[in-house]
Design a protein around this motif. Structure first.
Motif, PDB file in Angstrom:
ATOM      1  N   VAL A 283       0.941  -1.250   0.200  1.00  0.00           N
ATOM      2  CA  VAL A 283       0.005  -0.025   0.032  1.00  0.00           C
ATOM      3  C   VAL A 283       0.821   1.208   0.003  1.00  0.00           C
ATOM      4  CG1 VAL A 283      -0.192   0.231   2.546  1.00  0.00           C
ATOM      5  CG2 VAL A 283      -1.950   1.009   1.112  1.00  0.00           C
ATOM      6  N   HIS A 284       2.161   1.220   0.491  1.00  0.00           N
ATOM      7  CA  HIS A 284       3.070   2.363   0.278  1.00  0.00           C
ATOM      8  C   HIS A 284       3.531   2.519  -0.990  1.00  0.00           C
ATOM      9  CE1 HIS A 284       3.061   2.332   4.939  1.00  0.00           C
ATOM     10  NE2 HIS A 284       3.503   1.179   4.785  1.00  0.00           N
ATOM     11  N   VAL A 285       3.285   1.964  -1.912  1.00  0.00           N
ATOM     12  CA  VAL A 285       3.508   2.281  -3.445  1.00  0.00           C
ATOM     13  C   VAL A 285       2.503   3.469  -3.755  1.00  0.00           C
ATOM     14  CG1 VAL A 285       3.833   1.550  -5.526  1.00  0.00           C
ATOM     15  CG2 VAL A 285       4.423   0.080  -3.911  1.00  0.00           C
ATOM     16  N   PRO A 286       1.177   3.419  -3.701  1.00  0.00           N
ATOM     17  CA  PRO A 286       0.455   4.532  -4.282  1.00  0.00           C
ATOM     18  C   PRO A 286       0.586   5.608  -3.305  1.00  0.00           C
ATOM     19  CG  PRO A 286      -0.823   2.788  -3.453  1.00  0.00           C
ATOM     20  CD  PRO A 286       0.582   2.068  -3.506  1.00  0.00           C
ATOM     21  N   ILE A 287       0.691   5.557  -1.871  1.00  0.00           N
ATOM     22  CA  ILE A 287       0.849   6.610  -0.977  1.00  0.00           C
ATOM     23  C   ILE A 287       1.952   7.388  -1.351  1.00  0.00           C
ATOM     24  CG2 ILE A 287       1.294   7.115   1.358  1.00  0.00           C
ATOM     25  CD1 ILE A 287      -0.463   4.960   2.068  1.00  0.00           C
ATOM     26  N   THR A 288       3.208   6.784  -1.573  1.00  0.00           N
ATOM     27  CA  THR A 288       4.468   7.613  -1.697  1.00  0.00           C
ATOM     28  C   THR A 288       4.459   8.140  -3.119  1.00  0.00           C
ATOM     29  OG1 THR A 288       5.566   5.970  -0.466  1.00  0.00           O
ATOM     30  CG2 THR A 288       6.740   7.427  -1.795  1.00  0.00           C
ATOM     31  N   ALA A 289       3.763   7.285  -4.083  1.00  0.00           N
ATOM     32  CA  ALA A 289       3.559   8.097  -5.561  1.00  0.00           C
ATOM     33  C   ALA A 289       2.763   9.095  -5.464  1.00  0.00           C
ATOM     34  CB  ALA A 289       2.799   6.821  -6.328  1.00  0.00           C
ATOM     35  N   LEU A 290       1.535   9.116  -4.785  1.00  0.00           N
ATOM     36  CA  LEU A 290       0.588  10.465  -4.615  1.00  0.00           C
ATOM     37  C   LEU A 290       1.506  11.533  -3.960  1.00  0.00           C
ATOM     38  CD1 LEU A 290      -2.681   8.780  -4.135  1.00  0.00           C
ATOM     39  CD2 LEU A 290      -2.102  10.009  -5.965  1.00  0.00           C
ATOM     40  N   PHE A 291       2.094  11.312  -3.056  1.00  0.00           N
ATOM     41  CA  PHE A 291       3.063  12.112  -2.084  1.00  0.00           C
ATOM     42  C   PHE A 291       3.725  12.967  -3.155  1.00  0.00           C
ATOM     43  CE2 PHE A 291       6.475  13.274   0.503  1.00  0.00           C
ATOM     44  CZ  PHE A 291       6.024  14.349   1.252  1.00  0.00           C
ATOM     45  N   ALA A 292       4.605  11.944  -3.587  1.00  0.00           N
ATOM     46  CA  ALA A 292       5.864  12.775  -4.848  1.00  0.00           C
ATOM     47  C   ALA A 292       5.067  13.499  -5.660  1.00  0.00           C
ATOM     48  CB  ALA A 292       6.697  11.564  -5.195  1.00  0.00           C
ATOM     49  N   PHE A 293       3.934  13.023  -6.445  1.00  0.00           N
ATOM     50  CA  PHE A 293       3.354  13.724  -7.575  1.00  0.00           C
ATOM     51  C   PHE A 293       2.614  14.977  -7.082  1.00  0.00           C
ATOM     52  CE2 PHE A 293      -0.382  14.313 -10.230  1.00  0.00           C
ATOM     53  CZ  PHE A 293       0.252  14.340 -11.632  1.00  0.00           C
ATOM     54  N   ALA A 294       2.192  15.073  -5.899  1.00  0.00           N
ATOM     55  CA  ALA A 294       1.494  16.255  -5.527  1.00  0.00           C
ATOM     56  C   ALA A 294       2.378  17.461  -5.422  1.00  0.00           C
ATOM     57  CB  ALA A 294       0.626  16.062  -3.981  1.00  0.00           C
ATOM     58  N   MET A 295       3.589  16.997  -5.222  1.00  0.00           N
ATOM     59  CA  MET A 295       4.802  18.318  -4.879  1.00  0.00           C
ATOM     60  C   MET A 295       4.668  19.114  -6.313  1.00  0.00           C
ATOM     61  SD  MET A 295       7.388  16.425  -2.828  1.00  0.00           S
ATOM     62  CE  MET A 295       7.114  15.629  -1.317  1.00  0.00           C
ATOM     63  N   ALA A 296       4.677  20.339  -5.959  1.00  0.00           N
ATOM     64  CA  ALA A 296       5.241  21.193  -7.220  1.00  0.00           C
ATOM     65  C   ALA A 296       6.681  20.832  -7.717  1.00  0.00           C
ATOM     66  CB  ALA A 296       5.167  22.389  -7.092  1.00  0.00           C
ATOM     67  N   ARG A 297       6.894  20.946  -9.208  1.00  0.00           N
ATOM     68  CA  ARG A 297       8.169  20.478  -9.629  1.00  0.00           C
ATOM     69  C   ARG A 297       9.329  21.700  -8.767  1.00  0.00           C
ATOM     70  NH1 ARG A 297       7.584  20.841 -16.007  1.00  0.00           N
ATOM     71  NH2 ARG A 297       5.991  22.636 -15.195  1.00  0.00           N
ATOM     72  N   SER A 298       8.939  22.820  -8.590  1.00  0.00           N
ATOM     73  CA  SER A 298      10.137  23.594  -7.597  1.00  0.00           C
ATOM     74  C   SER A 298      10.421  23.129  -6.146  1.00  0.00           C
ATOM     75  CB  SER A 298       9.625  25.076  -7.683  1.00  0.00           C
ATOM     76  OG  SER A 298       8.413  25.015  -6.924  1.00  0.00           O
ATOM     77  N   GLN A 299       9.518  22.443  -5.558  1.00  0.00           N
ATOM     78  CA  GLN A 299       9.628  21.894  -4.245  1.00  0.00           C
ATOM     79  C   GLN A 299       9.883  20.600  -4.348  1.00  0.00           C
ATOM     80  OE1 GLN A 299       5.909  23.067  -2.541  1.00  0.00           O
ATOM     81  NE2 GLN A 299       6.133  25.200  -2.269  1.00  0.00           N
ATOM     82  N   LEU A 300       9.935  19.803  -5.418  1.00  0.00           N
ATOM     83  CA  LEU A 300       9.984  18.670  -5.264  1.00  0.00           C
ATOM     84  C   LEU A 300      11.247  17.923  -4.785  1.00  0.00           C
ATOM     85  CD1 LEU A 300       9.011  15.584  -6.478  1.00  0.00           C
ATOM     86  CD2 LEU A 300      10.523  16.038  -8.543  1.00  0.00           C
ATOM     87  N   TRP A 301      12.336  18.234  -4.838  1.00  0.00           N
ATOM     88  CA  TRP A 301      13.747  17.904  -4.424  1.00  0.00           C
ATOM     89  C   TRP A 301      13.917  18.508  -2.941  1.00  0.00           C
ATOM     90  CZ3 TRP A 301      14.713  14.131  -6.879  1.00  0.00           C
ATOM     91  CH2 TRP A 301      14.655  13.963  -8.249  1.00  0.00           C
TER      92      TRP A 301
END
Length: 380
Positions: free
Chosen positions: A121-139
């Motif tokens: 279940v942590h695969v979609p949770i982490t994926a959504l968390f990373a995707f929801a970030m703006a590209r400027s705040q990703l790293w």
């Protein structure tokens, strides 16, 4: 009717329903792992609220070192897959609804892999968390999250594997000991019922067979937990061989419990033979075969008591000294059986003793004249 058997059944049920020790240990270890992960991240990285570290540490804390290491691997792989799925989409594609659906679809498909277990279940949770970030705040946001998660996974797995790893041998010892005691007491009371022509329920209570089943299942569960706790365990006690926690011991006791239930059923069949009308008694005898003969009852009761002595010493080592003589007496009793019910009881007794004998199926020599008296130890 005496209340002593019912009181013993209540005590057995309370002992079998006792709160397992490992259920108390796991929350303590989870709390210690989460607190340690939080302290490490706040001290080493200056994080204000390193909740990913605490969450990872408590989620990988399991009831054994082996399961904790497996959970750590599954959690790490799940989070890594989520990042690998979402980051390329978040970097190269503008966050849109189709892109979100693509990330969710790919992450859920990856999460269904059997090797990830419930940590998939942590695969979609982490994926959504990373995707929801703006590209400027990703790293800026994702890198600390991944680092804190890695720290939490490492601390949770290390605490279980290195710092006093859980080893559940004593609960298994207690469960097998309680099963031996309960089974031996059942056999002794069955002997009393056979000798005095009484129904087993009068002495053992109405749910004695269900209580015996619960004891067998609890011993099986505790033995499985003990065996799993020894896998990849660094404690010196885990490397040694625990002979009295062998599966063969539980198998032998379980077979004896099956035969004890069958003996109880055969003795319960005599219930209708006490009715006032002779015709129902004859019909019942025709359905179930001839009743137990008076000559069979004393010898069968003594053999049941001797079997109870062998059950109490069934711990994986040498069998009880009276076992060879008991097997010989069981064959003699079967030969001298005078009715269908006698033969059925004698067969169950022989199966019990064969289950307890390490050399099951091997011929047992007839004991010397002095050894035959060993069976008389259980005479009441």
């Amino acid at each position: 009717m005496s209340t002593a058997p019912h009181l013993r059944n209540v005590l057995d049920h309370a002992r079998l329903a006792r709160y397992p020790t490992r259920r108390r240990q796991t929350p303590v270890r989870a709390a210690a792992a989460a607190g340690l992960a939080w302290a490490v991240c706040t001290t080493a990285f200056g994080s204000d609220a390193p909740y990913p570290a605490a969450l990872a540490a408590l989620l990988v804390t399991e009831a054994s070192a082996f399961r904790s290491l497996v959970a750590a691997a599954q959690y790490s792989v799940g989070c890594a897959l989520g990042v690998l799925i979402a980051v390329p989409v978040a970097v190269f594609v503008h966050p849109t609804l189709p892109a979100l659906c693509l990330v969710v679809f790919a992450s859920v498909v990856a999460a269904q892999h059997d090797r990830l277990g419930h940590h998939g279940v942590h695969v979609p949770i982490t994926a959504l968390f990373a995707f929801a970030m703006a590209r400027s705040q990703l790293w800026d946001d994702l890198a600390p999250h991944v680092l804190e998660t890695a720290v939490g996974v490492a601390i949770g797995a290390m605490l279980n594997a290195v710092v006093f790893p859980p080893l559940h041998l004593r609960p298994a010892e207690r469960a097998l000991g309680e099963l031996r005691d309960q089974l031996a007491r059942v056999l002794e009371l069955l002997a009393l019922a056979l000798r005095d022509r009484r129904l087993p329920q009068e002495l053992l209570g109405p749910d004695w067979a269900a209580g015996l089943d619960r004891a067998v299942r609890r011993a099986d569960d505790e033995l499985t937990a003990a065996r799993e706790s020894r896998r990849w365990n660094l404690r010196s006690a885990a490397r040694g061989s625990v002979r009295h926690l062998d599966d063969d011991v539980l198998d032998a006791l379980a077979r004896v419990a099956d035969r004890a239930r069958e003996i109880g059923r055969l003795l319960d069949d005599e219930r209708d033979e006490r009715g006032p009308s002779p015709a129902p008694r004859r019909d019942a005898a025709q359905r179930r075969g001839d009743p137990v003969t008076p000559a069979f009852r004393p010898g069968g009761a003594r053999l049941l008591v001797g079997t109870a002595l062998c059950v109490r010493s069934c711990a994986g080592g040498r069998p009880h000294p009276i076992l060879p003589a008991a097997r010989w007496a069981g064959r003699r009793l079967h030969t001298a059986a005078g009715s269908t019910k006698d033969h059925g009881l004698a067969r169950q007794l022989e199966d019990m003793l064969a289950s307890l004998d390490d050399g099951r199926g091997a011929p047992t020599a007839e004991p010397a004249p002095g050894a035959g008296g060993a069976v008389e130890v259980g005479r009441r």
